[in-house]
Design a protein around this motif. Sequence first.
Motif, PDB file in Angstrom:
ATOM      1  N   TYR A  95      48.012 -16.152  68.011  1.00 31.82           N
ATOM      2  CA  TYR A  95      47.273 -15.458  69.029  1.00 31.82           C
ATOM      3  C   TYR A  95      46.502 -16.286  69.705  1.00 31.82           C
ATOM      4  CZ  TYR A  95      48.402 -11.689  65.730  1.00 31.82           C
ATOM      5  OH  TYR A  95      49.118 -10.780  64.930  1.00 31.82           O
ATOM      6  N   ALA A  96      46.419 -15.955  71.079  1.00 34.08           N
ATOM      7  CA  ALA A  96      45.693 -17.157  71.907  1.00 34.08           C
ATOM      8  C   ALA A  96      45.221 -16.274  72.967  1.00 34.08           C
ATOM      9  CB  ALA A  96      46.425 -18.169  72.684  1.00 34.08           C
ATOM     10  N   LEU A  97      43.673 -16.461  73.355  1.00 35.00           N
ATOM     11  CA  LEU A  97      42.827 -16.050  74.254  1.00 35.00           C
ATOM     12  C   LEU A  97      42.672 -16.669  75.614  1.00 35.00           C
ATOM     13  CD1 LEU A  97      39.939 -14.632  72.259  1.00 35.00           C
ATOM     14  CD2 LEU A  97      41.853 -13.236  73.169  1.00 35.00           C
ATOM     15  N   LEU A 102      45.137 -11.678  76.030  1.00 34.46           N
ATOM     16  CA  LEU A 102      45.751 -12.091  74.732  1.00 34.46           C
ATOM     17  C   LEU A 102      47.073 -12.333  74.747  1.00 34.46           C
ATOM     18  CD1 LEU A 102      45.502 -12.646  71.662  1.00 34.46           C
ATOM     19  CD2 LEU A 102      45.542 -10.257  71.214  1.00 34.46           C
ATOM     20  N   LYS A 103      47.485 -13.604  74.317  1.00 37.47           N
ATOM     21  CA  LYS A 103      49.052 -13.670  74.372  1.00 37.47           C
ATOM     22  C   LYS A 103      49.417 -13.841  72.884  1.00 37.47           C
ATOM     23  CE  LYS A 103      50.804 -16.497  77.134  1.00 37.47           C
ATOM     24  NZ  LYS A 103      51.428 -17.775  78.022  1.00 37.47           N
ATOM     25  N   ILE A 104      50.328 -13.136  72.449  1.00 36.59           N
ATOM     26  CA  ILE A 104      50.902 -13.192  71.340  1.00 36.59           C
ATOM     27  C   ILE A 104      52.234 -13.928  71.170  1.00 36.59           C
ATOM     28  CG2 ILE A 104      51.488 -11.973  69.265  1.00 36.59           C
ATOM     29  CD1 ILE A 104      49.666  -9.467  70.398  1.00 36.59           C
ATOM     30  N   PHE A 153      60.668  -8.608  74.512  1.00 32.35           N
ATOM     31  CA  PHE A 153      60.819  -7.322  73.627  1.00 32.35           C
ATOM     32  C   PHE A 153      61.086  -6.050  74.521  1.00 32.35           C
ATOM     33  CE2 PHE A 153      57.946 -10.345  71.325  1.00 32.35           C
ATOM     34  CZ  PHE A 153      58.472 -10.281  70.114  1.00 32.35           C
ATOM     35  N   LYS A 154      61.771  -5.039  73.797  1.00 31.18           N
ATOM     36  CA  LYS A 154      62.003  -3.890  74.387  1.00 31.18           C
ATOM     37  C   LYS A 154      60.592  -3.126  73.981  1.00 31.18           C
ATOM     38  CE  LYS A 154      66.686  -3.139  74.150  1.00 31.18           C
ATOM     39  NZ  LYS A 154      67.988  -2.526  73.458  1.00 31.18           N
ATOM     40  N   LEU A 155      60.021  -2.523  74.995  1.00 31.91           N
ATOM     41  CA  LEU A 155      58.687  -1.745  74.867  1.00 31.91           C
ATOM     42  C   LEU A 155      58.750  -0.333  74.850  1.00 31.91           C
ATOM     43  CD1 LEU A 155      56.470  -4.058  77.223  1.00 31.91           C
ATOM     44  CD2 LEU A 155      56.782  -4.211  74.617  1.00 31.91           C
ATOM     45  N   GLU A 174      70.223 -23.694  61.859  1.00 32.91           N
ATOM     46  CA  GLU A 174      69.414 -24.819  62.188  1.00 32.91           C
ATOM     47  C   GLU A 174      69.214 -24.919  63.574  1.00 32.91           C
ATOM     48  OE1 GLU A 174      68.610 -26.872  59.646  1.00 32.91           O
ATOM     49  OE2 GLU A 174      69.995 -26.127  58.612  1.00 32.91           O
ATOM     50  N   SER A 175      68.334 -23.559  63.999  1.00 32.27           N
ATOM     51  CA  SER A 175      67.851 -23.414  65.497  1.00 32.27           C
ATOM     52  C   SER A 175      66.697 -22.754  65.497  1.00 32.27           C
ATOM     53  CB  SER A 175      69.032 -22.819  66.603  1.00 32.27           C
ATOM     54  OG  SER A 175      69.201 -21.502  66.191  1.00 32.27           O
ATOM     55  N   SER A 176      66.113 -22.550  66.663  1.00 31.33           N
ATOM     56  CA  SER A 176      64.779 -21.811  66.711  1.00 31.33           C
ATOM     57  C   SER A 176      64.581 -21.123  67.969  1.00 31.33           C
ATOM     58  CB  SER A 176      63.646 -22.660  66.505  1.00 31.33           C
ATOM     59  OG  SER A 176      63.613 -23.591  67.726  1.00 31.33           O
ATOM     60  N   ARG A 177      63.709 -20.053  68.161  1.00 34.67           N
ATOM     61  CA  ARG A 177      63.708 -19.293  69.309  1.00 34.67           C
ATOM     62  C   ARG A 177      62.401 -18.955  69.554  1.00 34.67           C
ATOM     63  NH1 ARG A 177      66.953 -14.254  71.424  1.00 34.67           N
ATOM     64  NH2 ARG A 177      65.903 -13.859  73.331  1.00 34.67           N
ATOM     65  N   ASN A 178      61.607 -18.715  70.733  1.00 39.79           N
ATOM     66  CA  ASN A 178      60.215 -18.076  70.890  1.00 39.79           C
ATOM     67  C   ASN A 178      60.373 -16.819  71.721  1.00 39.79           C
ATOM     68  OD1 ASN A 178      58.587 -20.438  70.154  1.00 39.79           O
ATOM     69  ND2 ASN A 178      59.712 -21.461  71.772  1.00 39.79           N
ATOM     70  N   PHE A 179      59.401 -16.036  71.272  1.00 38.66           N
ATOM     71  CA  PHE A 179      59.162 -14.800  71.827  1.00 38.66           C
ATOM     72  C   PHE A 179      57.728 -14.688  72.212  1.00 38.66           C
ATOM     73  CE2 PHE A 179      62.649 -14.787  68.780  1.00 38.66           C
ATOM     74  CZ  PHE A 179      63.658 -13.808  69.167  1.00 38.66           C
ATOM     75  N   GLU A 180      57.484 -13.932  73.096  1.00 38.45           N
ATOM     76  CA  GLU A 180      55.965 -13.725  73.725  1.00 38.45           C
ATOM     77  C   GLU A 180      55.687 -12.367  74.143  1.00 38.45           C
ATOM     78  OE1 GLU A 180      54.895 -16.638  76.733  1.00 38.45           O
ATOM     79  OE2 GLU A 180      54.706 -18.222  75.116  1.00 38.45           O
ATOM     80  N   ILE A 181      54.496 -11.955  74.059  1.00 38.42           N
ATOM     81  CA  ILE A 181      54.018 -10.667  74.719  1.00 38.42           C
ATOM     82  C   ILE A 181      52.555 -10.810  75.000  1.00 38.42           C
ATOM     83  CG2 ILE A 181      53.234  -9.656  72.419  1.00 38.42           C
ATOM     84  CD1 ILE A 181      54.456  -6.886  73.468  1.00 38.42           C
ATOM     85  N   THR A 182      52.181 -10.133  76.166  1.00 36.77           N
ATOM     86  CA  THR A 182      50.752 -10.406  76.479  1.00 36.77           C
ATOM     87  C   THR A 182      50.217  -9.135  76.768  1.00 36.77           C
ATOM     88  OG1 THR A 182      51.487 -12.303  77.831  1.00 36.77           O
ATOM     89  CG2 THR A 182      49.377 -11.325  78.463  1.00 36.77           C
ATOM     90  N   LEU A 183      48.958  -9.014  76.125  1.00 42.31           N
ATOM     91  CA  LEU A 183      47.991  -7.948  76.415  1.00 42.31           C
ATOM     92  C   LEU A 183      47.149  -8.115  77.525  1.00 42.31           C
ATOM     93  CD1 LEU A 183      49.368  -7.731  73.614  1.00 42.31           C
ATOM     94  CD2 LEU A 183      47.448  -6.215  72.952  1.00 42.31           C
ATOM     95  N   THR A 184      46.649  -7.601  78.452  1.00 41.87           N
ATOM     96  CA  THR A 184      45.869  -7.880  79.269  1.00 41.87           C
ATOM     97  C   THR A 184      44.782  -6.526  79.414  1.00 41.87           C
ATOM     98  OG1 THR A 184      47.293  -9.029  80.813  1.00 41.87           O
ATOM     99  CG2 THR A 184      44.974  -8.235  82.034  1.00 41.87           C
ATOM    100  N   LEU A 185      43.761  -6.939  79.096  1.00 42.96           N
ATOM    101  CA  LEU A 185      42.481  -5.900  78.895  1.00 42.96           C
ATOM    102  C   LEU A 185      41.875  -5.689  80.223  1.00 42.96           C
ATOM    103  CD1 LEU A 185      43.078  -6.693  76.137  1.00 42.96           C
ATOM    104  CD2 LEU A 185      41.030  -5.949  75.472  1.00 42.96           C
ATOM    105  N   LYS A 186      41.650  -4.251  80.537  1.00 37.41           N
ATOM    106  CA  LYS A 186      40.952  -3.832  81.848  1.00 37.41           C
ATOM    107  C   LYS A 186      39.822  -2.953  81.439  1.00 37.41           C
ATOM    108  CE  LYS A 186      45.143  -2.015  82.880  1.00 37.41           C
ATOM    109  NZ  LYS A 186      45.947  -1.102  83.811  1.00 37.41           N
TER     110      LYS A 186
END
Length: 186
Positions: A95-97, A102-104, A153-155, A174-186
């Motif tokens: 979780y990063a602000l 907020l990016k997850i 992601f499907k939302l 033996e591999s990896s993958r990244n996924f991201e979602i962003t929440l923007t507050l108004k």
Amino acid sequence: MQTIDNSLLQVSVDENGAEMVHLVSINDNYDYLGENGTEEGMAIAFPVLDQGNNWASKLPWTVVDKGDTRVSLTLIDTPESYKSFPYHFEVMTTYALKGNQLKISFYLKNSSHKELPFSLGFILPNTWQSQSSVNKISLINEEHGIDIVSTDFKLTAEDGKVTAFTDKIELEAESSRNFEITLTLK
């Protein structure tokens, strides 16, 4: 409980399930997750959205990195999980602000010598009006709003919740993958 903040937002994450339980606007002390009688947080689901087989809620998460505006927790397979889900894995949720966002991010590593079948998702309680487009859901109430955006992601917004999920995926050995979602507050 882990808390991160900046000049605009404060986020609280419960180590049990790496669940975000508070998302507070510092300006007016409004909790986007705790208003209107909702007491649920944002739940993570792995390896499937079926809560009965959700290792994200059953196994312990460990804080592996913590700063003022970010926190990372990791989930690693155990001998118990391996018995019913015979794969070695690591899931790191961060979780990063940054400003009013907020990016997850989710990092999934398959440490097995075979393909790992999985789906990944999170469920956010929702009592607000919603508008949906391909990669974005906008939640609005009388005075506040959240834009949820992801290409990984499907939302969906229905049945009193927002769900962000992947279809069943096979992650190579033996591999990896990244996924991201962003929440923007108004």
